[in-house]
Design an enzyme around this catalytic site. Sequence first.
Site, PDB file in Angstrom:
ATOM      1  N   ASP A  54       0.837  -1.190   0.057  1.00  0.00           N
ATOM      2  CA  ASP A  54       0.010  -0.051  -0.065  1.00  0.00           C
ATOM      3  C   ASP A  54       0.935   0.978   0.018  1.00  0.00           C
ATOM      4  OD1 ASP A  54      -1.345   2.215   0.482  1.00  0.00           O
ATOM      5  OD2 ASP A  54      -2.792   1.270   2.027  1.00  0.00           O
ATOM      6  N   TYR A 143      -8.524  15.802  -6.968  1.00  0.00           N
ATOM      7  CA  TYR A 143      -7.847  14.734  -7.964  1.00  0.00           C
ATOM      8  C   TYR A 143      -6.913  15.979  -8.752  1.00  0.00           C
ATOM      9  CZ  TYR A 143      -6.911  11.739 -11.824  1.00  0.00           C
ATOM     10  OH  TYR A 143      -6.400  10.976 -13.008  1.00  0.00           O
ATOM     11  N   LYS A 147      -3.044  16.271  -9.122  1.00  0.00           N
ATOM     12  CA  LYS A 147      -2.108  15.833 -10.418  1.00  0.00           C
ATOM     13  C   LYS A 147      -1.378  16.943 -10.807  1.00  0.00           C
ATOM     14  CE  LYS A 147      -3.393  11.358 -10.844  1.00  0.00           C
ATOM     15  NZ  LYS A 147      -2.387  10.506 -11.137  1.00  0.00           N
ATOM     16  N   PRO A 179     -10.609  -0.281 -15.261  1.00  0.00           N
ATOM     17  CA  PRO A 179     -11.533  -0.968 -14.215  1.00  0.00           C
ATOM     18  C   PRO A 179     -12.021   0.427 -13.539  1.00  0.00           C
ATOM     19  CG  PRO A 179      -9.538  -2.307 -14.170  1.00  0.00           C
ATOM     20  CD  PRO A 179      -9.287  -1.340 -14.840  1.00  0.00           C
ATOM     21  N   ARG A 184     -16.467   4.452 -11.464  1.00  0.00           N
ATOM     22  CA  ARG A 184     -16.994   5.861 -11.553  1.00  0.00           C
ATOM     23  C   ARG A 184     -17.966   6.177 -12.483  1.00  0.00           C
ATOM     24  NH1 ARG A 184     -11.567   6.498 -11.376  1.00  0.00           N
ATOM     25  NH2 ARG A 184     -11.194   7.265 -13.517  1.00  0.00           N
TER      26      ARG A 184
END
Length: 247
Positions: A54, A143, A147, A179, A184
């Site tokens: 992880d 996000y 990014k 995936p 989403r």
Amino acid sequence: MRLAGKRAVVTAAAAGIGRAIAERFVAEGATVHAVDRNADELVTLAGVTGHIADLTASDAATMLAEATGRADILVNCAGIVYPGTLLDCTEDQWATSLDLNATAMFRLIKAYLPTMVERRAGSIVNVSSVASSIIGVRNRFAYGASKAAVIGLTKSVAVDFVADGVRCNAICPGTVDSPSLRVRMQAQAEAAGESFEATHAAFSGRQPLGRLGQPNEIAALALYLASDESAFTTGTTAVIDGGWTVE
Ligand code: NAD
């Protein structure tokens, strides 16, 4: 074989873009260390050495570097999306977005860079997104911020280590069939009370080319940036988005 003799570490290698990159690197002759937290999917990846980790754990990068030894190529692909605006974003979602999308990259680069500098050779490929400092995308607040950090981080590493033989580039995809994208799209369709097909068409329509990108198309770009063919390229944000940001 475009990566013959190279040792590569690829994160998020169990699914989507990271998996396509790992598979392409194996096909091109690299020794590939594939990293993911999803053990069930990781074991189905052929021809690699798998590492279950992880990457939000603070010691994951150093443990990984100890386990793999040197890398000539580091592909930082792991990332997570929490949909929503700033007002929707919780403290936890903000922290986790930065933690995986940016801090894990910082730690991994820090773990592998010294050996690259010592050997005066290395290519680091960071997966960012067009949803970043390139464009604002609706409902991609945490996000997009994380990014954008990836792009800043990439340029900074590129300029600081250009004289040491290490290159660092970012890939900025548009919408790519993976995936997690399908999950989403399904969630968005349910929330909007529309069919999956209608949501799929809307996501496809964001790209003027009229379709989703495929993971193997992103892998082809990653292969170029990882290989010596791109020896004159560093600090770039390579956009691969079906024309989304053309206008
Ligand atoms: P995905 O989200 O479908 O799969 C990601 C993989 O990462 C999974 O195998 C998952 O187990 C692994 N992962 C997630 N959290 C992890 C953690 N904490 N530690 C280790 N592994 C972890 O993959 P994708 O959609 O192909 O996305 C890959 C990268 O590309 C991400 O950084 C994403 O932000 C970026 N990206 C994707 C798209 C897109 O449309 N799919 C567009 C632009 C950028």
